[in-house]
Design a protein around this motif. Structure first.
Motif, mmCIF file in Angstrom:
data_model
loop_
_atom_site.group_PDB
_atom_site.id
_atom_site.type_symbol
_atom_site.label_atom_id
_atom_site.label_comp_id
_atom_site.label_asym_id
_atom_site.label_seq_id
_atom_site.Cartn_x
_atom_site.Cartn_y
_atom_site.Cartn_z
ATOM 1 N N UNK A 447 0.828 -1.205 0.000
ATOM 2 C CA UNK A 447 0.000 0.000 0.000
ATOM 3 C C UNK A 447 0.864 1.256 0.000
ATOM 4 N N UNK A 448 1.964 1.219 0.744
ATOM 5 C CA UNK A 448 2.879 2.366 0.749
ATOM 6 C C UNK A 448 3.494 2.574 -0.630
ATOM 7 N N UNK A 449 3.797 1.484 -1.322
ATOM 8 C CA UNK A 449 4.325 1.610 -2.686
ATOM 9 C C UNK A 449 3.294 2.281 -3.587
ATOM 10 N N UNK A 450 2.045 1.854 -3.479
ATOM 11 C CA UNK A 450 1.002 2.416 -4.335
ATOM 12 C C UNK A 450 0.768 3.893 -4.026
ATOM 13 N N UNK A 451 0.798 4.263 -2.747
ATOM 14 C CA UNK A 451 0.589 5.661 -2.376
ATOM 15 C C UNK A 451 1.703 6.545 -2.933
ATOM 16 N N UNK A 452 2.941 6.071 -2.835
ATOM 17 C CA UNK A 452 4.054 6.847 -3.367
ATOM 18 C C UNK A 452 3.955 6.966 -4.889
ATOM 19 N N UNK A 453 3.553 5.875 -5.547
ATOM 20 C CA UNK A 453 3.427 5.900 -7.001
ATOM 21 C C UNK A 453 2.294 6.833 -7.431
ATOM 22 N N UNK A 454 1.197 6.836 -6.689
ATOM 23 C CA UNK A 454 0.103 7.763 -7.012
ATOM 24 C C UNK A 454 0.565 9.207 -6.878
ATOM 25 N N UNK A 455 1.308 9.491 -5.816
ATOM 26 C CA UNK A 455 1.798 10.855 -5.604
ATOM 27 C C UNK A 455 2.707 11.301 -6.736
ATOM 28 N N UNK A 456 3.438 10.354 -7.312
ATOM 29 C CA UNK A 456 4.348 10.668 -8.421
ATOM 30 C C UNK A 456 3.680 10.522 -9.775
#
Length: 586
Positions: A447-456
C-alpha cells in the motif's frame, strides 16, 4: 603500476583463521610422518621378510603399507577441505573489503574510473588469486614438512647418497626465483589487459552502448577493438604459460635422472667387493628420493605462484589504500527530529587544486518548510551546490548546516534519512518496479508503494503493465520512457519521506503535460518541507519562496520570481529564453 607488496600484509589476511590453519598444519605433519613409514617398511620387506621367508612379518608390513596409504588419503582430504574453506573465506573478506571501501569513495573517483576497471579488480584480480589463496598455505606447510621429514629419513638411511641428491638444490631455487619474477611482471600486464576488455564489454554491450554503436554504425569497429584487446590477452597468456618453461624443464630432467645417479653412486661405493648399501636400503632411498622431489618441485612452484600473485595483491591493495575524500567522524552529532533549516555559510568548493573554483562565497539561508530554487547557465555550479547538502561532495571552505549542525558532523545514516535526492540522471536496477521502489524503504508495504506511485503520477501506468508492480524494468530502466523513469525515481524518494528534498532537474525528462502533473505531486510533497530545486525550466520554480541565480559559482541575484523579473537582470534574461515561461506569463 601497482606498488611492491609487503608479504606480511598478505599474511595478515589469514590471521582471523589461525585456529583452522593450525589444524591444517597438524594434519599435514601427521600425514608426512605417517607417509615416511612406507620406505622403511619397504626396506624390511626386501632385506628381511622376503629373503628369510617370514610370511607373518611380510603380512604385517603389507598391512602397514596399506594403512599408511589410507591414513594419508584421509588426512589429505581433511586438510584440503579446511584449507579451501580458509582460502575462500579470505577471498570473501577481500571482495567485501574492496566493495565496502569503494562505497566510501567520492563521486570524483567514479567519474574518472571506468566501471569495467572496477569490476575487473573485484572479479578478475581476486578470482585470479583463488588457487594461490586456497592452496598456498597448505601447500607450503605440507611440502615443507614433507621435504624436511624426507631429508631426515634419507640421512638416516645414508648421508652420502643424501648429499648427492641435494647438490643441485641451490640451482633449482635460483631458477624458480627467476621464473617467479618474470611471471609476476606478465601477470600485472595480463590483469590490466583483462580490465581493459571488461571495460569495453561493460560500455559497449550495455543498452546505451548498443544503441550508440548501432546508430553511429560503429558495431564493426567496436568488434575490431575488442578483437585487438583479446588478441593481446592471448599473447600474454601464452607468455605467462611459457615463462621459464625451458628452465623448469631442466629441473625436471635433472630430477628424473637422479635415481640413475644414485644407482651409479651406490655401485661405485664398494667395500671388499660388495656395495656398502643394501638392495633394500637403495630401493627405500630412491623411493624417498621420489617422495622428496615431488614436494620440492611443488614447493618451488608454490614460490613461483606466490610471486605471480603478488601482482594481483598489489592491484587489490592499490584500491584498498585509496583515501576517501569524505569520511564519517568517529563521534557524530545526532540530528534528532529534523526541522529542515538549511544554511550555506560562505561556501567555497573546488574539484581539485588544479580545477579552479566551482563555488565561491555562497551564503544562502533556506528556512524550514520553504523552497529554494537555484537557476543559472550550464556550468554555473547549480548541481554542485545541491550535492553539498547530502554531502556527495564536501565544501572546500565554509560550511553547510542542517538545523545548525554542520553536515560533516552528522552520520551518513542520519544524513540519508534527512535529505532525499532526485537527480537528473535516474538510475533503476535490473529488478522489478516494486524492488526498485523498496530500495528506498526495504520494509515498505504494498500500500505504501502504491501511495508513493500515485503521488508521483505513475501508479496508473504501473498497474496497466502485464505484471504490474512485479514488472522488470530492464537494465537501467530501459523498458520505461525517460518521463516514466523520472516519476519512478520521484516515487522512490517520496517513499522515504525525507524532511529535506533536493530536486536536481527532477522534471527535466518530462513533457509539459506530465511535468505539470508531477509538479503538482512535488508541490504536495513539499508542503511543510524544505525543498531545494535545480532547474532549467523556470516554469517549475516560479512559485519558489526564493530564487538564487548562480553565475560562475557566485550568487548573482536573489529574490522571488516577480522581484527578479522587475530587476531585469540575469534571471529576466533566462526567463526570456525559456519556451515554457515568458515575462508576460508572470
Amino acid at each position: 603500476m601497482a606498488a611492491e607488496v609487503d608479504i606480511r600484509r598478505v599474511l595478515r589476511l589469514f590471521r582471523p583463521y589461525r585456529g583452522r590453519l593450525s589444524v591444517v598444519g597438524l594434519l599435514v605433519g601427521l600425514s608426512s610422518l605417517v607417509a615416511l613409514a612406507s620406505p622403511f617398511m619397504l626396506r624390511e620387506v626386501l632385506d628381511v621378510a622376503l629373503p628369510q621367508g617370514r610370511t607373518g612379518l611380510l603380512t604385517l608390513l603389507a598391512a602397514g603399507m596399506i594403512g599408511v596409504a589410507v591414513a594419508t588419503s584421509v588426512f589429505g582430504v581433511l586438510q584440503t577441505y579446511i584449507s579451501t574453506g580458509v582460502g575462500q573465506s579470505v577471498m570473501h573478506d577481500l571482495r567485501t573489503a574492496v566493495y565496502a571501501h569503494l562505497q566510501r569513495m567520492p563521486l570524483a573517483f567514479f567519474t574518472r574510473t571506468r566501471t569495467g576497471e572496477v569490476q575487473s579488480r573485484i572479479a578478475n584480480d581476486i578470482g585470479g588469486m583463488q588457487s594461490t589463496v586456497t592452496s598456498t598455505a597448505t601447500s607450503l606447510v605440507s611440502n615443507f614438512t614433507s621435504v624436511l621429514a624426507t631429508v631426515i629419513a634419507m640421512v638416516a638411511l645414508d648421508w652420502r647418497l643424501t648429499a648427492v641428491s641435494l647438490i643441485m638444490l641451490p640451482f633449482f631455487v635460483w631458477v624458480s626465483r627467476r621464473v617467479g619474477r618474470e611471471r609476476k611482471r606478465i601477470t600485472g600486464e595480463r590483469q590490466r589487459q583483462m580490465a581493459a576488455m571488461s571495460a569495453i564489454v561493460e560500455e559497449s554491450l550495455s543498452v546505451s552502448g548498443i544503441l550508440l554503436g548501432r546508430t553511429m554504425g560503429r558495431s564493426r569497429a567496436l568488434t575490431g577493438q575488442f578483437a585487438d584487446e583479446s588478441r593481446g590477452l592471448v599473447d600474454l597468456e601464452i607468455r605467462s604459460s611459457m615463462a621459464g618453461r625451458w628452465r623448469q624443464s631442466t629441473i625436471g630432467i635433472v630430477m628424473s635422472a637422479m635415481p640413475a645417479v644414485i644407482y651409479w653412486a651406490a655401485g661405485l661405493t664398494v667395500s671388499q667387493g660388495r656395495p656398502l648399501v643394501s638392495i633394500g636400503t637403495l630401493v627405500a632411498f630412491t623411493t624417498l628420493q621420489a617422495s622428496l622431489f615431488r614436494p620440492m618441485v611443488q614447493l618451488l612452484q608454490t614460490g613461483v605462484d606466490v610471486q605471480s600473485s603478488m601482482a594481483l595483491f598489489g592491484r587489490i591493495f592499490e584500491y584498498l589504500d585509496l583515501e576517501p575524500d569524505i569520511e564519517e567522524k568517529d563521534e557524530t552529532v545526532p540530528l534528532g527530529r529534523v526541522r529542515g533549516d538549511v544554511r550555506f555559510e560562505r561556501v567555497g568548493f573546488s574539484y581539485g587544486p588544479d580545477a579552479g573554483t566551482a563555488l565561491d562565497g555562497i551564503d544562502i539561508d533556506v528556512p524550514a518548510g520553504t523552497g529554494l530554487a537555484v537557476v543559472g547557465e550550464t556550468g554555473s555550479g547549480k548541481t554542485t551546490l545541491s550535492y553539498l547538502v547530502p554531502r556527495l561532495y564536501d565544501v572546500t571552505r565554509g560550511r553547510v548546516t542542517i538545523d545548525g549542525v554542520d553536515v560533516r558532523d552528522v552520520s551518513f545514516a542520519d544524513l540519508a534519512d534527512a535529505v532525499g535526492v532526485v537527480s537528473q540522471e535516474t538510475y533503476l536496477f535490473h529488478a522489478s518496479v516494486a524492488d526498485n521502489l523498496r530500495f528506498a524503504k526495504p520494509g515498505a508495504t504494498d500500500e505504501e508503494l502504491r501511495e508513493a506511485a500515485r503521488a508521483a503520477q505513475i501508479h496508473d501506468h504501473i498497474v496497466s503493465l502485464p505484471d504490474g508492480y512485479d514488472t522488470l524494468v530492464g537494465e537501467r530502466g530501459y523498458r520505461f520512457s525517460g518521463g516514466e523513469k523520472q516519476r519512478l525515481a520521484i516515487a522512490r524518494t517520496i517513499l522515504r519521506n525525507p524532511p529535506i528534498l533536493v530536486l536536481d532537474e527532477a522534471t527535466s525528462a518530462l513533457d509539459t503535460r506530465t511535468e505539470r502533473a508531477v509538479q503538482e505531486a512535488i508541490d504536495a510533497l513539499a508542503e511543510g518541507r524544505t525543498t531545494i530545486t535545480i532547474a532549467h525550466r523556470l516554469s517549475t520554480v516560479r512559485d519558489a519562496d526564493q530564487i538564487v541565480v548562480l553565475d560562475h559559482g557566485r550568487v548573482a541575484e536573489r529574490g522571488t520570481h516577480d522581484e527578479l523579473l522587475a530587476l531585469g537582470g540575469r534571471y529576466a534574461t533566462l526567463v526570456s529564453r525559456d519556451t515554457t515561461l515568458s515575462p508576460t506569463a508572470a
